[in-house]
Design a protein around this motif. Structure first.
Motif, PDB file in Angstrom:
ATOM      1  N   GLY A   1       0.803  -1.220   0.000  1.00 40.82           N
ATOM      2  CA  GLY A   1       0.000   0.000   0.000  1.00 40.82           C
ATOM      3  C   GLY A   1       0.828   1.258   0.000  1.00 40.82           C
ATOM      4  O   GLY A   1       0.410   2.299  -0.531  1.00 40.82           O
ATOM      5  N   THR A   2       2.017   1.220   0.579  1.00 41.88           N
ATOM      6  CA  THR A   2       2.897   2.391   0.582  1.00 41.88           C
ATOM      7  C   THR A   2       3.616   2.540  -0.753  1.00 41.88           C
ATOM      8  O   THR A   2       3.830   3.668  -1.229  1.00 41.88           O
ATOM      9  CB  THR A   2       3.922   2.262   1.721  1.00 41.88           C
ATOM     10  N   ILE A   3       4.009   1.412  -1.367  1.00 44.57           N
ATOM     11  CA  ILE A   3       4.739   1.476  -2.627  1.00 44.57           C
ATOM     12  C   ILE A   3       3.849   1.970  -3.762  1.00 44.57           C
ATOM     13  O   ILE A   3       4.255   2.803  -4.574  1.00 44.57           O
ATOM     14  CB  ILE A   3       5.335   0.094  -2.962  1.00 44.57           C
ATOM     15  N   GLN A   4       2.625   1.468  -3.842  1.00 43.71           N
ATOM     16  CA  GLN A   4       1.748   1.853  -4.943  1.00 43.71           C
ATOM     17  C   GLN A   4       1.273   3.298  -4.776  1.00 43.71           C
ATOM     18  O   GLN A   4       1.107   3.791  -3.659  1.00 43.71           O
ATOM     19  CB  GLN A   4       0.530   0.923  -5.013  1.00 43.71           C
ATOM     20  N   ASN A   5       1.050   3.929  -5.895  1.00 40.94           N
ATOM     21  CA  ASN A   5       0.598   5.314  -5.884  1.00 40.94           C
ATOM     22  C   ASN A   5      -0.899   5.443  -5.615  1.00 40.94           C
ATOM     23  O   ASN A   5      -1.381   6.524  -5.292  1.00 40.94           O
ATOM     24  CB  ASN A   5       0.935   5.991  -7.220  1.00 40.94           C
ATOM     25  N   GLU A   6      -1.642   4.353  -5.789  1.00 46.49           N
ATOM     26  CA  GLU A   6      -3.068   4.428  -5.574  1.00 46.49           C
ATOM     27  C   GLU A   6      -3.360   4.658  -4.087  1.00 46.49           C
ATOM     28  O   GLU A   6      -2.622   4.224  -3.207  1.00 46.49           O
ATOM     29  CB  GLU A   6      -3.740   3.135  -6.045  1.00 46.49           C
ATOM     30  N   GLU A   7      -4.453   5.345  -3.837  1.00 43.77           N
ATOM     31  CA  GLU A   7      -4.808   5.652  -2.461  1.00 43.77           C
ATOM     32  C   GLU A   7      -5.252   4.402  -1.704  1.00 43.77           C
ATOM     33  O   GLU A   7      -4.988   4.251  -0.519  1.00 43.77           O
ATOM     34  CB  GLU A   7      -5.918   6.694  -2.427  1.00 43.77           C
ATOM     35  N   GLU A   8      -5.935   3.500  -2.350  1.00 38.43           N
ATOM     36  CA  GLU A   8      -6.467   2.326  -1.672  1.00 38.43           C
ATOM     37  C   GLU A   8      -6.417   1.134  -2.610  1.00 38.43           C
ATOM     38  O   GLU A   8      -6.734   1.246  -3.802  1.00 38.43           O
ATOM     39  CB  GLU A   8      -7.905   2.580  -1.222  1.00 38.43           C
ATOM     40  N   ILE A   9      -6.008  -0.017  -2.075  1.00 37.12           N
ATOM     41  CA  ILE A   9      -5.960  -1.258  -2.847  1.00 37.12           C
ATOM     42  C   ILE A   9      -7.252  -2.020  -2.617  1.00 37.12           C
ATOM     43  O   ILE A   9      -7.793  -2.054  -1.499  1.00 37.12           O
ATOM     44  CB  ILE A   9      -4.747  -2.106  -2.436  1.00 37.12           C
ATOM     45  N   ALA A  10      -7.749  -2.655  -3.655  1.00 32.16           N
ATOM     46  CA  ALA A  10      -8.989  -3.425  -3.535  1.00 32.16           C
ATOM     47  C   ALA A  10      -8.804  -4.583  -2.557  1.00 32.16           C
ATOM     48  O   ALA A  10      -7.702  -5.124  -2.398  1.00 32.16           O
ATOM     49  CB  ALA A  10      -9.412  -3.947  -4.909  1.00 32.16           C
ATOM     50  N   ASP A  11      -9.881  -4.949  -1.898  1.00 33.96           N
ATOM     51  CA  ASP A  11      -9.807  -6.030  -0.914  1.00 33.96           C
ATOM     52  C   ASP A  11      -9.412  -7.352  -1.550  1.00 33.96           C
ATOM     53  O   ASP A  11      -8.674  -8.149  -0.938  1.00 33.96           O
ATOM     54  CB  ASP A  11     -11.165  -6.162  -0.211  1.00 33.96           C
ATOM     55  N   ASP A  12      -9.896  -7.607  -2.768  1.00 35.43           N
ATOM     56  CA  ASP A  12      -9.528  -8.858  -3.446  1.00 35.43           C
ATOM     57  C   ASP A  12      -8.024  -8.926  -3.704  1.00 35.43           C
ATOM     58  O   ASP A  12      -7.393  -9.973  -3.522  1.00 35.43           O
ATOM     59  CB  ASP A  12     -10.294  -8.978  -4.765  1.00 35.43           C
ATOM     60  N   SER A  13      -7.439  -7.797  -4.107  1.00 35.91           N
ATOM     61  CA  SER A  13      -5.994  -7.776  -4.359  1.00 35.91           C
ATOM     62  C   SER A  13      -5.211  -7.967  -3.073  1.00 35.91           C
ATOM     63  O   SER A  13      -4.202  -8.699  -3.048  1.00 35.91           O
ATOM     64  CB  SER A  13      -5.616  -6.446  -5.019  1.00 35.91           C
ATOM     65  N   GLN A  14      -5.660  -7.327  -1.997  1.00 38.77           N
ATOM     66  CA  GLN A  14      -4.972  -7.513  -0.712  1.00 38.77           C
ATOM     67  C   GLN A  14      -5.052  -8.962  -0.256  1.00 38.77           C
ATOM     68  O   GLN A  14      -4.073  -9.514   0.276  1.00 38.77           O
ATOM     69  CB  GLN A  14      -5.595  -6.594   0.345  1.00 38.77           C
ATOM     70  N   LEU A  15      -6.187  -9.601  -0.462  1.00 37.55           N
ATOM     71  CA  LEU A  15      -6.331 -10.993  -0.049  1.00 37.55           C
ATOM     72  C   LEU A  15      -5.419 -11.911  -0.860  1.00 37.55           C
ATOM     73  O   LEU A  15      -4.787 -12.831  -0.311  1.00 37.55           O
ATOM     74  CB  LEU A  15      -7.792 -11.425  -0.200  1.00 37.55           C
ATOM     75  N   LYS A  16      -5.309 -11.664  -2.164  1.00 43.17           N
ATOM     76  CA  LYS A  16      -4.417 -12.470  -3.000  1.00 43.17           C
ATOM     77  C   LYS A  16      -2.971 -12.289  -2.577  1.00 43.17           C
ATOM     78  O   LYS A  16      -2.202 -13.261  -2.479  1.00 43.17           O
ATOM     79  CB  LYS A  16      -4.600 -12.093  -4.459  1.00 43.17           C
TER      80      LYS A  16
END
Length: 298
Positions: free
Chosen positions: A51-66
């Motif tokens: 989450g800190t490396i990516q420029n997006e403000e929020e990562i989708a829950d599905d991506s975090q789970l994977k």
């Protein structure tokens, strides 16, 4: 038998069903710690690091789970390979201390006490801790046999402090003072402390009333009497303390007074009331002098 042969002897001579229960219990204890660490590691990777490396403000829950699932598999496999390679549990424990304490303990402790540093300050301290523990294990540990995790943690903290004061820092970095909520809590605690001292001081202006308030319930006095009776008799007959019979008689007399206190109280009400301050004084002496001496003596 030598102590190193006791455990293999027990395992070899117990029924197979108990051997299975024992194996299941050991695996359960090990995995209860392992899955907690794997879960914390996967959450840190998927939520904090990525989450800190990516420029997006929020990562989708599905991506975090994977990401969390893949992290768990990778870290778990590496942990298994490490466990198969090194079968010395104490050595693995020292490796774990050498990896975690010199790098993470100092920033964590400083953060708790209100230090807010920059990423550069934290990286300098952690790099210092890593280099220090590597040098310690290579040159100092073989000569002394002493673990250097704590000393390397101090080196980490000192390096963070030195880099913070030597290099230019943003205004938000540094020691954070107490906020308004913490100041209110400190003021409330100080006020309660002063009130408590004043209340104790005022309560002892009239000593007889203060002692009268210390009178315990009848059941409490009886329980204390039973305790002193049992401990006195056990010490006398079990340890054979025959040269202190006078102390035993005194203890049994005090125990009898405590056990018979409800009867003595009822009798005194018919004949002459025992002053309440006197009962409170005896109870205070029992708690402050007799019971500690009785405990240390036995």
């Amino acid at each position: 038998m030598p102590k190193t042969e006791i455990w293999p002897y027990i395992i070899a001579h117990i029924p197979p069903i108990f051997r299975g229960f024992l194996a299941i219990s050991l695996l359960a204890m090990a995995m209860s710690t392992a899955d907690s660490c794997l879960n914390a590691c996967s959450v840190m990777v998927s939520h904090d690091i990525v989450g800190t490396i990516q420029n997006e403000e929020e990562i989708a829950d599905d991506s975090q789970l994977k990401i969390a699932k893949r992290t768990t598999i990778v870290v778990g496999l590496f942990a298994m390979l490490l466990a198969f390679k090194c079968k010395d549990l104490f050595k693995l424990l020292r490796w774990a201390l050498a990896c975690s304490i010199p790098m993470t303990a100092a920033p964590f402790i400083l953060a708790i006490y209100g230090f807010r540093g920059t990423s550069r300050t934290a990286l300098i301290g952690m790099s210092t801790g890593i280099l220090t523990i590597i040098a310690w294990n290579k040159w100092v540990d073989p000569a002394t046999g002493m673990d250097g995790s704590f000393i390397c943690m101090l080196a980490n903290g000192l390096a963070m402090m030195a880099s913070h004061y030597l290099f230019k820092q943003p205004k938000s970095a540094g020691w954070v003072g107490p906020d308004d909520t913490l100041k209110q809590i400190q003021q409330e605690n100080a006020r309660k402390k002063v009130e408590r001292k004043e209340k104790i001081k005022n309560s002892w202006t009239n000593k007889k009333n203060a002692l009268a308030k210390l009178i315990p319930r009848h059941s409490t006095m009886v329980h204390v009497g039973v305790y002193t009776t049992i401990t006195g008799l056990l010490a006398y007959f079990t340890v054979c303390i025959t040269n202190h019979s006078l102390y035993l008689i005194l203890q049994l007399f005090i125990s009898a007074c405590c056990i018979g206190y409800p009867f003595l109280y009822d009798i005194s009400k018919k004949i002459r009331d025992i002053p309440k301050w006197f009962v409170g004084l005896c109870w205070l002496a029992l708690l402050a002098v007799y019971l500690p001496k009785n405990l240390i003596w036995h």
